[in-house]
Design a protein around this motif. Structure first.
Motif, PDB file in Angstrom:
ATOM      1  N   VAL A  11       0.854  -1.188   0.000  1.00  0.00           N
ATOM      2  CA  VAL A  11       0.000   0.000   0.000  1.00  0.00           C
ATOM      3  C   VAL A  11       0.892   1.241   0.000  1.00  0.00           C
ATOM      4  O   VAL A  11       1.677   1.454   0.932  1.00  0.00           O
ATOM      5  N   ALA A  38      -1.588  -2.509  -4.285  1.00  0.00           N
ATOM      6  CA  ALA A  38      -2.934  -1.934  -4.263  1.00  0.00           C
ATOM      7  C   ALA A  38      -2.882  -0.455  -4.629  1.00  0.00           C
ATOM      8  O   ALA A  38      -1.939   0.254  -4.268  1.00  0.00           O
ATOM      9  N   ASN A  40      -3.936   2.778  -3.692  1.00  0.00           N
ATOM     10  CA  ASN A  40      -4.497   3.511  -2.562  1.00  0.00           C
ATOM     11  C   ASN A  40      -5.264   4.734  -3.083  1.00  0.00           C
ATOM     12  O   ASN A  40      -4.677   5.591  -3.750  1.00  0.00           O
ATOM     13  N   ASP A  48     -10.214   4.874   2.172  1.00  0.00           N
ATOM     14  CA  ASP A  48      -9.076   4.109   1.665  1.00  0.00           C
ATOM     15  C   ASP A  48      -8.990   2.733   2.331  1.00  0.00           C
ATOM     16  O   ASP A  48      -8.672   1.735   1.676  1.00  0.00           O
ATOM     17  N   SER A  49      -9.282   2.679   3.625  1.00  0.00           N
ATOM     18  CA  SER A  49      -9.241   1.399   4.335  1.00  0.00           C
ATOM     19  C   SER A  49     -10.345   0.462   3.859  1.00  0.00           C
ATOM     20  O   SER A  49     -10.135  -0.746   3.731  1.00  0.00           O
ATOM     21  N   TYR A  51     -11.644   0.454   0.877  1.00  0.00           N
ATOM     22  CA  TYR A  51     -11.237  -0.034  -0.439  1.00  0.00           C
ATOM     23  C   TYR A  51     -10.211  -1.158  -0.288  1.00  0.00           C
ATOM     24  O   TYR A  51     -10.314  -2.205  -0.941  1.00  0.00           O
ATOM     25  N   LEU A  52      -9.206  -0.950   0.581  1.00  0.00           N
ATOM     26  CA  LEU A  52      -8.194  -1.979   0.772  1.00  0.00           C
ATOM     27  C   LEU A  52      -8.814  -3.255   1.321  1.00  0.00           C
ATOM     28  O   LEU A  52      -8.437  -4.363   0.916  1.00  0.00           O
ATOM     29  N   LEU A  65       0.562  -7.624   4.911  1.00  0.00           N
ATOM     30  CA  LEU A  65       0.119  -6.297   4.494  1.00  0.00           C
ATOM     31  C   LEU A  65       1.223  -5.293   4.781  1.00  0.00           C
ATOM     32  O   LEU A  65       1.717  -5.198   5.911  1.00  0.00           O
ATOM     33  N   GLY A  67       2.653  -1.254   4.377  1.00  0.00           N
ATOM     34  CA  GLY A  67       2.259   0.129   4.146  1.00  0.00           C
ATOM     35  C   GLY A  67       3.430   1.074   4.218  1.00  0.00           C
ATOM     36  O   GLY A  67       4.281   0.958   5.107  1.00  0.00           O
ATOM     37  N   GLY A  71       0.321   4.974   4.080  1.00  0.00           N
ATOM     38  CA  GLY A  71      -0.133   3.596   3.893  1.00  0.00           C
ATOM     39  C   GLY A  71      -0.091   2.797   5.180  1.00  0.00           C
ATOM     40  O   GLY A  71      -0.836   1.834   5.351  1.00  0.00           O
ATOM     41  N   ILE A  75      -3.107   0.402   6.555  1.00  0.00           N
ATOM     42  CA  ILE A  75      -3.009  -1.008   6.924  1.00  0.00           C
ATOM     43  C   ILE A  75      -3.325  -1.225   8.401  1.00  0.00           C
ATOM     44  O   ILE A  75      -3.723  -2.320   8.789  1.00  0.00           O
TER      45      ILE A  75
END
Length: 243
Positions: A11, A38, A40, A48-49, A51-52, A65, A67, A71, A75
Motif C-alpha cells: 500500500v 494496491a 491507494n 481508503d481502508s 477499499y483496501l 500487508l 504500508g 499507507g 493497513i
C-alpha cells in the motif's frame, strides 16, 4: 505438512502511486513471493481502508500487508481483516485508535515538508469542495528522495498522485498491530516523516524494528532489496501450515 506462503499486498503513500513498489516487487518475485500493489485511493482513511479491505477480501489465503508512510495508517485499519497474518511498516507511522497523523506529529518536531505542500481545491460531489495536497517538483528530491538520482526523483515527482488533506486528521477505529505481529523499517534520514515519530510508534507497537540511518523517505525505491528482505521475514513468520 507443507506451508502456504502469504500473498504480499503493498500500500503506497500519499503523493505517490503503486509504481513506487516496482523494485520491491521484482525482489519479492525473485524470492518466490506473490505481490499485489494496491492502488491507494488517497481520499481519506475510512474510504481508503474500506477499499483496501475489499482488495483483501478477494485474495485467497494469508496476506502480509505492507504500508509506506500514510499507507501505514491504512493497513492499521484494514489489517484487521481475518486473512492478514502480519503487518510491515516502511517509513511509516503506526497510529492507535482515535489517533490522527496530526495528533501524533504534535509530539515531535514538525516535518519540514508539511509547510511546503501545494494545496489545491477539488470537488467531492456536485457541491462540496475539499483540499488535496501535492509536493512541488523542486521540493520532491530534497524532502522525499535525497538518496535517489535526481532524474529518478523527478520522474517520481511527475508520477505522484494528490492526497486529500483530511488524511492528516482522520483516525483509525481499530489498530491491527495490537493483535498481529508487526515489522517496521525506520528511515533515519527521512525529511518527510520524522524518524522519532516512526521509532516511537514502531516500538510502542512492539514491532521488530530495522533502522537505516541514511535512508530517505523513498526507501522502497532506493533500497528495494532491504525492504524485500524485511517483508520476506514477515512472510516466513506468517506462513500457515496446511495438511
Amino acid at each position: 505438512m507443507s506451508s502456504t506462503r502469504p500473498t504480499v499486498v503493498l500500500v503506497h503513500d500519499g503523493c505517490s502511486d503503486a509504481t513506487s513498489w516496482f523494485g520491491v516487487i521484482a525482489e519479492l518475485h525473485r524470492r518466490g513471493l506473490t505481490a499485489v500493489a494496491a492502488a491507494n485511493p488517497l481520499r481519506g482513511l475510512a474510504h481508503d481502508s474500506a477499499y483496501l479491505a475489499s482488495v483483501l477480501a478477494g485474495i485467497d489465503g494469508p496476506v502480509v500487508l505492507v504500508g509506506h508512510s500514510y499507507g501505514g495508517a491504512v493497513i492499521t485499519e484494514a489489517g484487521a481483516a481475518p486473512n492478514v497474518v502480519s503487518l510491515v511498516y516502511v517509513a511509516a507511522y503506526l497510529p492507535d485508535v482515535g489517533e490522527s497523523h496530526h495528533a501524533l506529529a504534535a509530539r515531535f518536531a514538525p516535518s519540514p515538508l508539511l509547510s511546503g505542500l501545494r494545496r489545491t481545491a477539488f470537488t467531492t460531489n456536485d457541491t462540496d469542495r475539499a483540499t488535496e495536497l501535492t509536493v512541488p517538483r523542486e521540493a520532491y528530491r530534497p524532502f522525499l528522495a535525497a538518496d535517489l538520482d535526481p532524474e529518478v526523483a523527478q520522474v517520481l515527482a511527475a508520477l505522484q498522485r494528490p492526497v486529500a488533506e483530511r488524511v492528516f486528521t482522520d483516525a483509525p477505529t481499530v489498530a491491527a498491530w495490537r493483535t498481529k505481529p508487526s515489522w517496521a523499517l525506520v528511515t533515519g534520514a527521512d525529511q518527510a516523516l520524522p524518524p522519532p515519530l516512526q521509532r516511537f510508534t514502531a516500538r510502542r507497537a512492539g514491532a521488530a524494528v530495522l533502522e537505516l540511518p541514511e535512508a530517505s523517505h523513498a526507501v522502497a525505491v532506493s533500497r528495494p532489496t532491504t525492504v524485500a528482505e524485511l517483508i520476506q521475514d514477515a512472510a516466513e513468520a506468517g506462513s500457515a501450515p496446511t495438511a
